[in-house]
Scaffold this active site. Structure first.
Site, PDB file in Angstrom:
ATOM      1  N   GLY A  49       2.616  10.613  -7.381  1.00  0.00           N
ATOM      2  CA  GLY A  49       1.254  10.836  -7.826  1.00  0.00           C
ATOM      3  C   GLY A  49       0.409  11.081  -6.589  1.00  0.00           C
ATOM      4  N   GLN A  54      -7.248  11.573  -1.492  1.00  0.00           N
ATOM      5  CA  GLN A  54      -6.201  11.325  -0.489  1.00  0.00           C
ATOM      6  C   GLN A  54      -5.992  12.514   0.432  1.00  0.00           C
ATOM      7  OE1 GLN A  54      -3.241   9.641  -3.546  1.00  0.00           O
ATOM      8  NE2 GLN A  54      -2.758   8.535  -1.673  1.00  0.00           N
ATOM      9  N   CYS A 103       1.696   3.424  -1.358  1.00  0.00           N
ATOM     10  CA  CYS A 103       0.662   4.460  -1.418  1.00  0.00           C
ATOM     11  C   CYS A 103       0.759   5.303  -0.155  1.00  0.00           C
ATOM     12  CB  CYS A 103      -0.714   3.789  -1.509  1.00  0.00           C
ATOM     13  SG  CYS A 103      -2.082   4.959  -1.622  1.00  0.00           S
ATOM     14  N   LEU A 104       0.698   6.630  -0.312  1.00  0.00           N
ATOM     15  CA  LEU A 104       0.773   7.507   0.860  1.00  0.00           C
ATOM     16  C   LEU A 104      -0.394   7.260   1.812  1.00  0.00           C
ATOM     17  CD1 LEU A 104       1.881  10.891  -0.777  1.00  0.00           C
ATOM     18  CD2 LEU A 104       3.319   9.154   0.297  1.00  0.00           C
ATOM     19  N   HIS A 145      -2.953   3.486 -10.875  1.00  0.00           N
ATOM     20  CA  HIS A 145      -3.025   3.561  -9.406  1.00  0.00           C
ATOM     21  C   HIS A 145      -3.761   4.841  -8.986  1.00  0.00           C
ATOM     22  CE1 HIS A 145      -1.088   3.125  -5.267  1.00  0.00           C
ATOM     23  NE2 HIS A 145      -1.585   4.336  -5.243  1.00  0.00           N
ATOM     24  N   GLU A 146      -3.379   5.979  -9.571  1.00  0.00           N
ATOM     25  CA  GLU A 146      -4.001   7.256  -9.177  1.00  0.00           C
ATOM     26  C   GLU A 146      -5.477   7.318  -9.569  1.00  0.00           C
ATOM     27  OE1 GLU A 146      -2.569   8.948  -7.089  1.00  0.00           O
ATOM     28  OE2 GLU A 146      -0.619   8.010  -7.377  1.00  0.00           O
ATOM     29  N   HIS A 149      -7.883   5.593  -7.312  1.00  0.00           N
ATOM     30  CA  HIS A 149      -8.288   6.354  -6.119  1.00  0.00           C
ATOM     31  C   HIS A 149      -9.601   7.103  -6.364  1.00  0.00           C
ATOM     32  CE1 HIS A 149      -5.114   5.863  -3.168  1.00  0.00           C
ATOM     33  NE2 HIS A 149      -4.170   6.144  -4.033  1.00  0.00           N
TER      34      HIS A 149
HETATM   35 NI    NI Z   1      -2.130   5.734  -3.704  1.00  0.00          NI
END
Ligand code: NI
Length: 191
Positions: A49, A54, A103-104, A145-146, A149
């Site tokens: 995702g 991000q 998470c990236l 989670h997404e 953000h």
């Molecule tokens: Ni994330």
């Protein structure tokens, strides 16, 4: 094809509330390129995702998608690539489930996060048409989670500590000591 630089924890863009998109913006050529960049970036880093903030774009846009062949998330099934504009989440079942999230934007760490197990999401698709999706289990956590953000929230904000327990770990130690076994109640997630 363009792989974009991923904003890491500490960058203010990750803490902004993302701006809602207008229909004309969703339908524009620029948006098509941005979504393609996000697909490329997610694929490059093995994500499941990605949210627009991000990659330094504070707009209401997120992707979710993964397949069974993803070796970092064995046994988590698959979900087709979904592109969501202006998503709104509704909890259908508040019973909490725990997954070890990554998470990236928070590289090298895993954290155990409890979230509602079943949700409904209303959003606009790439034609700016209203759509909705229901998700439960692992997929429900990925969506939450997404979408967090887009509100400037990171998974680490949701970790609940308890003296003497470790709800946050480096990836290497997580893999050595903390990967849940099949009959544990917690799973794992890296976006
Ligand atoms: Ni994330």
């Amino acid at each position: 094809m363009a792989i974009r630089k991923v904003a890491r924890m500490g960058h203010p863009v990750l803490r902004q509330r993302a701006r809602e998109l207008k229909r004309e913006e969703i339908l524009g050529e620029e948006m098509k390129r941005l979504v393609q960049d996000m697909v490329d970036t997610m694929s490059e880093y093995g994500g499941i995702g990605l949210a627009a903030p991000q990659i330094h774009e504070p707009i209401q846009l997120a992707l979710v998608g993964f397949d069974d062949g993803n070796q970092r998330y064995p046994g988590m099934g698959s979900s087709p690539l979904t592109v969501l504009y202006n998503p709104k989440i509704t909890v259908l079942d508040p019973t909490e489930q725990g997954f070890w999230e990554g998470c990236l934007s928070v590289p090298g760490l895993r954290g155990l996060v409890y979230r509602p197990r079943k949700i409904h999401v209303d959003y606009l698709d790439h034609r700016a048409e209203p759509q909705s999706i229901e998700a439960e289990g692992f997929l429900a956590t990925v969506f939450q989670h997404e979408l967090d953000h887009l509100a400037g929230v990171l998974y680490i904000d949701r970790i609940r500590g308890e003296l003497g327990k470790t709800p946050l770990a480096f990836t290497e130690e997580y893999e050595r000591f903390l990967v849940p076994s099949a009959d544990d109640e917690v799973g794992e997630l890296e976006d």
